[in-house]
Design a protein around this motif. Structure first.
Motif, short mmCIF file in Angstrom:
data_model
loop_
_atom_site.label_atom_id
_atom_site.label_comp_id
_atom_site.label_asym_id
_atom_site.label_seq_id
_atom_site.Cartn_x
_atom_site.Cartn_y
_atom_site.Cartn_z
N ASP A 67 0.81 -1.23 0.00
CA ASP A 67 0.00 0.00 0.00
C ASP A 67 0.84 1.28 0.00
O ASP A 67 0.30 2.36 -0.26
CB ASP A 67 -1.00 0.00 1.17
CG ASP A 67 -0.32 -0.10 2.51
OD1 ASP A 67 0.78 -0.70 2.57
OD2 ASP A 67 -0.87 0.40 3.50
N GLU A 68 2.13 1.16 0.30
CA GLU A 68 2.96 2.38 0.22
C GLU A 68 3.47 2.49 -1.22
O GLU A 68 4.34 1.74 -1.65
CB GLU A 68 4.13 2.28 1.20
CG GLU A 68 3.67 2.48 2.64
CD GLU A 68 4.77 2.17 3.63
OE1 GLU A 68 5.72 2.97 3.71
OE2 GLU A 68 4.69 1.14 4.29
N GLU A 69 2.89 3.45 -1.93
CA GLU A 69 3.15 3.52 -3.37
C GLU A 69 4.61 3.75 -3.72
O GLU A 69 5.11 3.19 -4.69
CB GLU A 69 2.26 4.59 -4.01
CG GLU A 69 0.81 4.11 -4.09
CD GLU A 69 -0.11 5.12 -4.75
OE1 GLU A 69 0.36 5.87 -5.61
OE2 GLU A 69 -1.29 5.15 -4.36
N ALA A 70 5.29 4.57 -2.92
CA ALA A 70 6.69 4.86 -3.22
C ALA A 70 7.54 3.58 -3.15
O ALA A 70 8.40 3.34 -4.00
CB ALA A 70 7.24 5.90 -2.24
N ILE A 71 7.25 2.76 -2.14
CA ILE A 71 7.99 1.50 -1.98
C ILE A 71 7.65 0.54 -3.13
O ILE A 71 8.53 -0.06 -3.75
CB ILE A 71 7.67 0.84 -0.62
CG1 ILE A 71 8.26 1.71 0.51
CG2 ILE A 71 8.21 -0.57 -0.55
CD1 ILE A 71 7.99 1.20 1.90
N ALA A 72 6.36 0.44 -3.42
CA ALA A 72 5.93 -0.45 -4.50
C ALA A 72 6.58 -0.04 -5.83
O ALA A 72 7.07 -0.89 -6.58
CB ALA A 72 4.41 -0.43 -4.61
#
Ligand code: CA
Length: 229
Positions: A9-14
């Protein structure tokens, strides 16, 4: 090309994980919500899952459990908390690897490659960890003696399990009640062929959507039963 699904859910990590994996030649999809991710994981074909623990709607624990009920695809679980990782290990949900955030993307890529290689060896040699029969929505794990219908586990008595497994292993063959009784109850003097009828009824109640119109075990009137494939 190997396909990877990232449920995070953390877009930056994904996005970061996706970029690195794509640079290494993988095809990558991202889902930010747990429920959507789980649906996709079960319905589509992926070669590996990268699964975050804390997710909206359905968490990583549940997703891991559901995927494992149906698939042997490698799962790498990630969490921001070391404690959580220890907890998941302890639960034995069947994840193949665990990583604590933040981790270096190159470390992730290295682990992805290692798990894909291991899984391909497993598939390639035809070695399965458990002996599984899968027919439409019915899954029988002969090794663990467990049964699922559309992903939901059902409890079977020893004889119900033996009878269902015997029929499923010999599909499209008609067996008389007498033959089934001899096959399953051979060494025991208790009961008679009516026992077979009773057991078939109980099995149907567990696996059939509509017991009046069985889609797995058919009654061949005047003869016996047949497992339909
Ligand atoms: Ca999260």
């Amino acid at each position: 090309m190997s396909k990877i699904l990232i449920i995070e859910d953390e877009e930056a990590i994904a996005d970061l994980e996706k970029d690195y994996l794509e640079l290494s030649g993988f095809q990558v999809a991202i889902e930010n919500r747990g429920d959507v991710g789980l649906k996709k994981a079960l319905e589509e074909d992926y070669d590996l899952f990268i699964l975050d623990l804390m997710l909206p709607e359905v968490d990583g624990f549940e997703i891991c459990r559901e995927i494992r009920n149906q698939k042997n695809t490698p799962i790498i679980m990630v969490s921001a908390k070391k404690d959580d990782i220890d907890k998941i290990r302890g639960l034995g949900l069947g994840a193949d690897d665990y990583m604590t955030k933040p981790f270096s993307p190159s470390e992730l890529v290295a682990r992805v490659k290692a798990h894909l290689a291991r899984y391909e060896r497993l598939i390639g040699t035809g070695v399965q960890e458990n002996d599984i029969i899968e027919i439409r929505g019915l899954k029988i794990d002969k090794t663990a003696r467990r049964v699922w219908i559309n992903g939901e586990e059902k409890n079977f008595t020893t004889k119900e399990f033996d009878l269902l497994t015997f029929l499923a292993q010999n599909p499209n063959r008609v067996f008389t009640k007498d033959e089934l009784f001899k096959e399953i109850w051979a060494m025991e003097s208790i009961g008679d062929i009516a026992t077979v009828t009773v057991h078939i009824k109980k099995i149907r109640e567990k696996i059939e959507f509509n017991t009046a119109k069985p889609q797995y075990i058919e009654t061949i009137w005047g003869v016996g039963y047949r497992f339909k494939v």
